[in-house]
Design a protein around this motif. Structure first.
Motif, PDB file in Angstrom:
ATOM      1  N   SER A 185       0.714  -1.160  -0.030  1.00 20.80           N
ATOM      2  CA  SER A 185       0.073   0.078  -0.118  1.00 20.80           C
ATOM      3  C   SER A 185       0.978   1.214   0.076  1.00 20.80           C
ATOM      4  N   THR A 186       2.184   1.211  -0.328  1.00 20.64           N
ATOM      5  CA  THR A 186       3.118   2.350  -0.214  1.00 20.64           C
ATOM      6  C   THR A 186       3.705   2.536  -1.552  1.00 20.64           C
ATOM      7  N   ASP A 187       4.098   3.623  -2.402  1.00 19.61           N
ATOM      8  CA  ASP A 187       4.660   4.023  -3.178  1.00 19.61           C
ATOM      9  C   ASP A 187       6.158   4.024  -2.731  1.00 19.61           C
ATOM     10  N   ILE A 188       6.925   2.808  -3.334  1.00 17.52           N
ATOM     11  CA  ILE A 188       8.178   2.738  -2.594  1.00 17.52           C
ATOM     12  C   ILE A 188       9.302   3.096  -3.600  1.00 17.52           C
ATOM     13  N   ARG A 189       8.807   3.777  -4.899  1.00 18.37           N
ATOM     14  CA  ARG A 189       9.805   4.432  -5.874  1.00 18.37           C
ATOM     15  C   ARG A 189      10.395   5.686  -5.164  1.00 18.37           C
ATOM     16  N   GLY A 190      11.781   5.825  -5.524  1.00 18.63           N
ATOM     17  CA  GLY A 190      12.500   7.212  -5.291  1.00 18.63           C
ATOM     18  C   GLY A 190      13.016   7.470  -4.037  1.00 18.63           C
ATOM     19  N   PHE A 191      13.451   8.540  -3.532  1.00 16.29           N
ATOM     20  CA  PHE A 191      14.129   8.959  -2.506  1.00 16.29           C
ATOM     21  C   PHE A 191      13.285   8.990  -1.158  1.00 16.29           C
ATOM     22  N   THR A 192      11.930   9.239  -1.686  1.00 15.37           N
ATOM     23  CA  THR A 192      11.081   9.384  -0.472  1.00 15.37           C
ATOM     24  C   THR A 192      10.490   8.071   0.177  1.00 15.37           C
ATOM     25  N   MET A 193      11.035   6.690  -0.345  1.00 10.87           N
ATOM     26  CA  MET A 193      10.552   5.653  -0.066  1.00 10.87           C
ATOM     27  C   MET A 193      10.388   5.601   1.600  1.00 10.87           C
ATOM     28  N   GLN A 194      11.543   5.731   2.409  1.00 11.45           N
ATOM     29  CA  GLN A 194      11.709   5.479   3.706  1.00 11.45           C
ATOM     30  C   GLN A 194      10.621   6.312   4.545  1.00 11.45           C
ATOM     31  N   MET A 195      10.269   7.554   4.171  1.00 11.90           N
ATOM     32  CA  MET A 195       9.433   8.591   4.797  1.00 11.90           C
ATOM     33  C   MET A 195       8.192   8.052   4.576  1.00 11.90           C
ATOM     34  N   ALA A 196       7.661   7.630   3.128  1.00 14.03           N
ATOM     35  CA  ALA A 196       6.577   6.868   2.830  1.00 14.03           C
ATOM     36  C   ALA A 196       5.970   5.758   3.522  1.00 14.03           C
ATOM     37  N   LEU A 197       7.041   4.693   3.912  1.00 19.23           N
ATOM     38  CA  LEU A 197       6.961   3.472   4.698  1.00 19.23           C
ATOM     39  C   LEU A 197       6.490   3.948   6.117  1.00 19.23           C
ATOM     40  N   ALA A 198       7.354   5.007   6.792  1.00 13.57           N
ATOM     41  CA  ALA A 198       6.989   5.351   7.986  1.00 13.57           C
ATOM     42  C   ALA A 198       5.510   6.086   8.429  1.00 13.57           C
ATOM     43  N   VAL A 199       5.177   6.844   7.186  1.00 15.73           N
ATOM     44  CA  VAL A 199       3.974   7.812   7.392  1.00 15.73           C
ATOM     45  C   VAL A 199       2.690   6.641   7.230  1.00 15.73           C
ATOM     46  N   THR A 200       3.063   5.673   6.299  1.00 14.84           N
ATOM     47  CA  THR A 200       1.814   4.862   5.923  1.00 14.84           C
ATOM     48  C   THR A 200       1.779   3.846   7.210  1.00 14.84           C
ATOM     49  N   ALA A 201       2.951   3.518   7.792  1.00 10.69           N
ATOM     50  CA  ALA A 201       2.916   2.621   8.990  1.00 10.69           C
ATOM     51  C   ALA A 201       1.882   3.351  10.145  1.00 10.69           C
ATOM     52  N   LYS A 202       2.273   4.587  10.575  1.00 14.78           N
ATOM     53  CA  LYS A 202       1.421   5.445  11.193  1.00 14.78           C
ATOM     54  C   LYS A 202      -0.115   5.486  10.792  1.00 14.78           C
ATOM     55  N   ALA A 203      -0.179   5.827   9.800  1.00 11.02           N
ATOM     56  CA  ALA A 203      -1.775   5.519   9.270  1.00 11.02           C
ATOM     57  C   ALA A 203      -2.458   4.199   9.541  1.00 11.02           C
ATOM     58  N   LYS A 204      -1.796   3.311   9.537  1.00  9.91           N
ATOM     59  CA  LYS A 204      -2.325   1.923   9.625  1.00  9.91           C
ATOM     60  C   LYS A 204      -2.184   1.508  11.089  1.00  9.91           C
ATOM     61  N   GLY A 205      -1.751   2.125  11.958  1.00  9.04           N
ATOM     62  CA  GLY A 205      -1.464   2.136  13.266  1.00  9.04           C
ATOM     63  C   GLY A 205      -0.664   0.931  13.767  1.00  9.04           C
ATOM     64  N   PHE A 206       0.459   0.815  13.113  1.00  9.57           N
ATOM     65  CA  PHE A 206       1.700  -0.063  13.460  1.00  9.57           C
ATOM     66  C   PHE A 206       2.436   0.689  14.437  1.00  9.57           C
ATOM     67  N   SER A 207       3.035   0.071  15.326  1.00 13.45           N
ATOM     68  CA  SER A 207       3.960   0.692  16.452  1.00 13.45           C
ATOM     69  C   SER A 207       5.274   0.936  15.949  1.00 13.45           C
ATOM     70  N   ILE A 208       5.894   2.042  16.106  1.00 11.59           N
ATOM     71  CA  ILE A 208       7.216   2.170  15.842  1.00 11.59           C
ATOM     72  C   ILE A 208       8.006   2.784  16.963  1.00 11.59           C
ATOM     73  N   ALA A 209       9.171   2.242  17.182  1.00 12.85           N
ATOM     74  CA  ALA A 209      10.115   2.691  18.452  1.00 12.85           C
ATOM     75  C   ALA A 209      11.627   3.150  17.708  1.00 12.85           C
ATOM     76  N   GLU A 210      12.227   3.934  18.302  1.00 10.71           N
ATOM     77  CA  GLU A 210      13.456   4.378  17.733  1.00 10.71           C
ATOM     78  C   GLU A 210      14.717   3.976  18.529  1.00 10.71           C
ATOM     79  N   VAL A 211      16.012   3.855  18.118  1.00 11.70           N
ATOM     80  CA  VAL A 211      17.002   3.479  18.590  1.00 11.70           C
ATOM     81  C   VAL A 211      18.206   4.529  18.109  1.00 11.70           C
ATOM     82  N   PRO A 212      18.903   5.319  19.005  1.00 10.06           N
ATOM     83  CA  PRO A 212      19.608   6.243  18.474  1.00 10.06           C
ATOM     84  C   PRO A 212      20.859   5.571  17.854  1.00 10.06           C
ATOM     85  N   ILE A 213      21.381   5.949  16.801  1.00 12.39           N
ATOM     86  CA  ILE A 213      22.719   5.312  16.099  1.00 12.39           C
ATOM     87  C   ILE A 213      23.564   6.478  15.531  1.00 12.39           C
ATOM     88  N   SER A 214      24.874   5.941  15.503  1.00  8.81           N
ATOM     89  CA  SER A 214      25.871   6.936  14.741  1.00  8.81           C
ATOM     90  C   SER A 214      25.903   6.735  13.324  1.00  8.81           C
TER      91      SER A 214
END
Length: 244
Positions: A185-214
């Motif tokens: 359900s996500t347009d995975i073409r181009g430089f915006t793919m990672q952003m689109a996956l995160a936004v779609t995940a939020k819209a679908k109610g999936f839970s997202i956590a973060e880990v700080p990285i270098s």
């Protein structure tokens, strides 16, 4: 391919798209093997190469033999895009968890155990590495590029409010079934793919956590980021805002 488990253990599949990564691939594979072996984690590496002219596929074929049965090579005939490389690799991945990352050392495998622990602690659907929270950071970029990246994330966060501090980050751990649903359900073409996956995940109610990285800028090879990608990113943010 259906996900598998070994004696009830989770299996983690790393999907690694490559294009002209002959110098980087042996070292990142060694680091992955060391990380997973030390942590006693079942793993595999799926290398998806888009017809690299620098001999990346020859190196990958040697790694398949050296690290058998943990490494596999899947080839494509040309540069078909990062998002489609992940979709292609997912067809061959055996794991019930999928890790996506870059091959150029900007993402160090040492953070993978932290991401796995975070996922287990809260049964999160997605864990993403962030450069912009906690003790995360960026190294090797000049001030202009740091400001560009940070500004891009602030812009997207202001417009879309996804609740993720690093929307453009591409070091993530997914539950396999969640990633499959997002790809559908996500347009995975181009430089915006990672952003689109995160936004779609939020819209679908999936839970997202973060880990700080270098995040460390690539040592070998050329960066794929240019002016056209920045313009494409801005357009992508506005398109996502319009559609959500």
């Amino acid at each position: 391919m259906a996900p598998t488990k070994t004696a009830g253990k989770d299996v983690y599949s790393v999907i690694l798209p490559t294009f002209n990564e002959r110098q980087n691939l042996p070292i990142i594979t060694w680091l992955l093997n060391r990380t997973f072996t030390e942590q006693n984690i079942d793993w595999e590496l799926v290398i998806v190469d888009d017809g690299s002219p620098d001999g990346t596929q020859d190196v990958a074929a040697q790694l398949v033999k050296l690290y058998a049965p943990h490494v596999q090579l899947q080839t494509r005939t040309g540069k078909l895009g990062l998002g489609t490389a992940y979709v292609h690799g997912l067809q061959f991945a055996k794991g019930n968890y999928i890790i996506i990352m870059d091959a150029d050392f900007s993402h160090h495998p040492k953070f993978i155990p932290q991401m796995i622990a975070k996922q287990k602690a809260g049964n999160y659907d997605i864990v993403t590495g962030t450069r912009y929270a906690g003790d995360g950071g960026v190294y090797g970029w000049d001030l202009k590029r740091k400001l560009t990246s940070k500004g891009a994330n602030i812009f997207a966060d202001t417009v879309l409010r996804p609740g993720v501090s690093d929307l453009t980050g591409s070091f993530r751990l997914y539950k396999r079934d969640v990633l499959e649903k997002l790809f559908q359900s996500t347009d995975i073409r181009g430089f915006t793919m990672q952003m689109a996956l995160a936004v779609t995940a939020k819209a679908k109610g999936f839970s997202i956590a973060e880990v700080p990285i270098s995040f460390v800028d690539r040592v070998y090879g050329d960066s794929k980021l240019g002016g056209e990608e920045i313009v494409e990113y801005a357009k992508g943010v506005l398109q996502l805002w319009w559609s959500t």
